[in-house]
Write a protein that holds these residues in place. Structure first.
Motif, PDB file in Angstrom:
ATOM      1  N   ARG A 268      -2.396   7.635  10.918  1.00  0.00           N
ATOM      2  CA  ARG A 268      -2.748   6.873   9.708  1.00  0.00           C
ATOM      3  C   ARG A 268      -1.466   6.472   8.985  1.00  0.00           C
ATOM      4  O   ARG A 268      -0.701   7.315   8.542  1.00  0.00           O
ATOM      5  CB  ARG A 268      -3.630   7.717   8.794  1.00  0.00           C
ATOM      6  N   THR A 269      -1.251   5.169   8.854  1.00  0.00           N
ATOM      7  CA  THR A 269      -0.083   4.667   8.144  1.00  0.00           C
ATOM      8  C   THR A 269      -0.477   4.334   6.710  1.00  0.00           C
ATOM      9  O   THR A 269      -1.521   3.749   6.456  1.00  0.00           O
ATOM     10  CB  THR A 269       0.480   3.414   8.822  1.00  0.00           C
ATOM     11  N   CYS A 270       0.376   4.722   5.778  1.00  0.00           N
ATOM     12  CA  CYS A 270       0.070   4.521   4.370  1.00  0.00           C
ATOM     13  C   CYS A 270       1.252   3.910   3.636  1.00  0.00           C
ATOM     14  O   CYS A 270       2.395   4.334   3.826  1.00  0.00           O
ATOM     15  CB  CYS A 270      -0.304   5.844   3.700  1.00  0.00           C
ATOM     16  N   ALA A 271       0.945   2.935   2.796  1.00  0.00           N
ATOM     17  CA  ALA A 271       1.923   2.372   1.873  1.00  0.00           C
ATOM     18  C   ALA A 271       1.601   2.875   0.478  1.00  0.00           C
ATOM     19  O   ALA A 271       0.492   2.692  -0.021  1.00  0.00           O
ATOM     20  CB  ALA A 271       1.881   0.852   1.902  1.00  0.00           C
TER      21      ALA A 271
ATOM     22  N   ILE B  10       3.430  -4.530   3.379  1.00  0.00           N
ATOM     23  CA  ILE B  10       2.586  -3.569   2.671  1.00  0.00           C
ATOM     24  C   ILE B  10       1.149  -3.670   3.164  1.00  0.00           C
ATOM     25  O   ILE B  10       0.501  -2.654   3.457  1.00  0.00           O
ATOM     26  CB  ILE B  10       2.669  -3.815   1.151  1.00  0.00           C
ATOM     27  N   ASP B  11       0.638  -4.878   3.296  1.00  0.00           N
ATOM     28  CA  ASP B  11      -0.763  -5.073   3.695  1.00  0.00           C
ATOM     29  C   ASP B  11      -1.046  -4.647   5.132  1.00  0.00           C
ATOM     30  O   ASP B  11      -2.212  -4.499   5.520  1.00  0.00           O
ATOM     31  CB  ASP B  11      -1.159  -6.543   3.513  1.00  0.00           C
ATOM     32  N   SER B  12      -0.010  -4.443   5.946  1.00  0.00           N
ATOM     33  CA  SER B  12      -0.216  -4.073   7.350  1.00  0.00           C
ATOM     34  C   SER B  12      -0.581  -2.596   7.531  1.00  0.00           C
ATOM     35  O   SER B  12      -0.962  -2.177   8.620  1.00  0.00           O
ATOM     36  CB  SER B  12       1.045  -4.381   8.161  1.00  0.00           C
ATOM     37  N   HIS B  13      -0.489  -1.787   6.474  1.00  0.00           N
ATOM     38  CA  HIS B  13      -0.779  -0.356   6.571  1.00  0.00           C
ATOM     39  C   HIS B  13      -2.288  -0.084   6.566  1.00  0.00           C
ATOM     40  O   HIS B  13      -3.069  -0.879   6.039  1.00  0.00           O
ATOM     41  CB  HIS B  13      -0.124   0.393   5.413  1.00  0.00           C
ATOM     42  N   ASP B  14      -2.677   1.060   7.145  1.00  0.00           N
ATOM     43  CA  ASP B  14      -4.085   1.455   7.131  1.00  0.00           C
ATOM     44  C   ASP B  14      -4.571   1.663   5.705  1.00  0.00           C
ATOM     45  O   ASP B  14      -5.629   1.176   5.314  1.00  0.00           O
ATOM     46  CB  ASP B  14      -4.287   2.750   7.932  1.00  0.00           C
ATOM     47  N   PHE B  15      -3.811   2.432   4.932  1.00  0.00           N
ATOM     48  CA  PHE B  15      -4.117   2.673   3.527  1.00  0.00           C
ATOM     49  C   PHE B  15      -3.019   2.039   2.679  1.00  0.00           C
ATOM     50  O   PHE B  15      -1.832   2.178   2.989  1.00  0.00           O
ATOM     51  CB  PHE B  15      -4.165   4.173   3.200  1.00  0.00           C
ATOM     52  N   VAL B  16      -3.424   1.354   1.626  1.00  0.00           N
ATOM     53  CA  VAL B  16      -2.480   0.862   0.624  1.00  0.00           C
ATOM     54  C   VAL B  16      -2.897   1.484  -0.702  1.00  0.00           C
ATOM     55  O   VAL B  16      -3.954   1.165  -1.243  1.00  0.00           O
ATOM     56  CB  VAL B  16      -2.476  -0.675   0.531  1.00  0.00           C
TER      57      VAL B  16
END
Length: 326
Positions: free
Chosen positions: A128-131, A148-154
């Motif tokens: 899980r990638t998060c910004a 920023i928008d490319s992450h799973d969670f922002v």
């Protein structure tokens, strides 16, 4: 003789044509094979660039002494009973008279909102990638929006807007961490993550979706906001105390929202990228959406110590800091 010569020329031309055709066939096969191999390698490289780098048991003693994987992150009915020392510390934060009955408020909370054990799916196969998007002015002209928008969670903090700032901050929001005094409208796909500094904050959350009668805490607050009731979460008071003790090492009265959000992300994400924290290139501290200067090292938080800890997490490769324009 003339007939024999013609036959020899015909055979030679046939052999040359056949040779050329065979050459072209095999050359095309090599090109196809090469392109196919390149495509495969390219896809593997692209996939590798998105692999989450796990802890792999390489944490330093500095990190291991602070990180507590068993701390409750989000409040639910099963973990809502607070230890006496936790409740006593949390109660001291509440600058309001007549602190409401905590147990009664919790019972109301979980008759309205999801009573779930969120993010308990940690494991070696999760990626899980998060910004974590702060509100620093260093985001301006950064062009981080798409990344920023490319992450799973922002995960956004308090009132930080996206409209008119999409190029620098993106427009995707999966979670917004806020409290009554920093509340804003959310879209239907965003999780409202309440940061409760007081029992009254929990009462306000209930009021937002029911009576809408709470309009004042220590200052004026909105009586209601747009939000999805089924995506509401509440940070656990024990988590707030844990961040204060383990990560802020007791500095300040309580941790800042940004610092709490970053440590929260460390617990629910496998790769944490941090945007919009720290000063601008001219060493000023202000939001990207206004130019009111912030004296971050003063007040209830110990901003200077939090900043040192955040930079240490970056040095330890536990987070990756994006500092905007330098």
């Amino acid at each position: 003789m003339t007939l024999l010569l013609k036959r020899l020329r015909y055979i030679s031309a046939l052999l040359i044509s056949t040779t050329i055709l065979l050459f072209l066939y095999f050359q095309n096969s090599i090109v196809v094979l090469t392109y196919s191999s390149y495509s495969s390698v390219s896809k593997q490289a692209q996939h590798a660039s998105h692999i989450c780098l796990g802890d792999l048991g390489n944490s330093s003693s500095w990190f291991s002494e602070r990180y507590k994987p068993t701390v409750p992150l989000l409040l639910n009915s099963a973990n809502s009973e607070l230890h006496a020392n936790i409740f006593s510390w949390w109660k001291e934060l509440q600058d309001v008279p007549n602190v409401p009955n905590y147990t009664e408020v919790v019972d109301q909370l979980f008759s309205l909102f999801p009573d779930e054990d969120h993010y308990s799916d940690a494991g070696p196969d999760r990626c899980r990638t998060c910004a974590v998007v702060g509100n620093s002015g260093n985001l301006l002209r950064s062009n981080y929006g798409q990344q920023i928008d490319s992450h799973d969670f922002v995960i956004r903090i308090n009132k930080g807007p996206t409209e008119d700032y999409e190029k620098d901050v993106g427009n995707k929001t999966t979670h917004r961490i806020l409290y009554p005094e920093s509340a804003v409208d959310l879209d239907d796909n965003t999780h409202l993550v309440l940061l409760p500094f007081k029992v009254l904050d929990m009462q306000w959350l209930i009021s937002v979706f029911t009576t809408k009668n709470i309009i004042q805490t220590y200052t004026e607050v909105p009586s209601t906001i747009k939000a999805n009731k089924d995506k509401v979460m509440i940070l656990h008071p024990e988590f707030i105390r844990y961040v204060h003790d383990n990560w802020a090492e007791g500095h300040g009265r309580y941790p800042s929202t940004g610092f709490l959000t970053l440590i929260f992300a460390l617990h629910i994400c496998d790769k944490v990228n941090v945007f919009g924290f720290g000063a601008t290139s001219d060493r000023n501290w202000h939001h990207y959406f206004d130019e009111t200067l912030t004296l971050f090292e003063y007040g209830s938080h110990s901003g200077d110590f939090e900043n040192i800890t955040i930079n240490q997490l970056h040095q330890e490769n536990k987070i990756l800091m994006y500092k905007g324009l330098t």
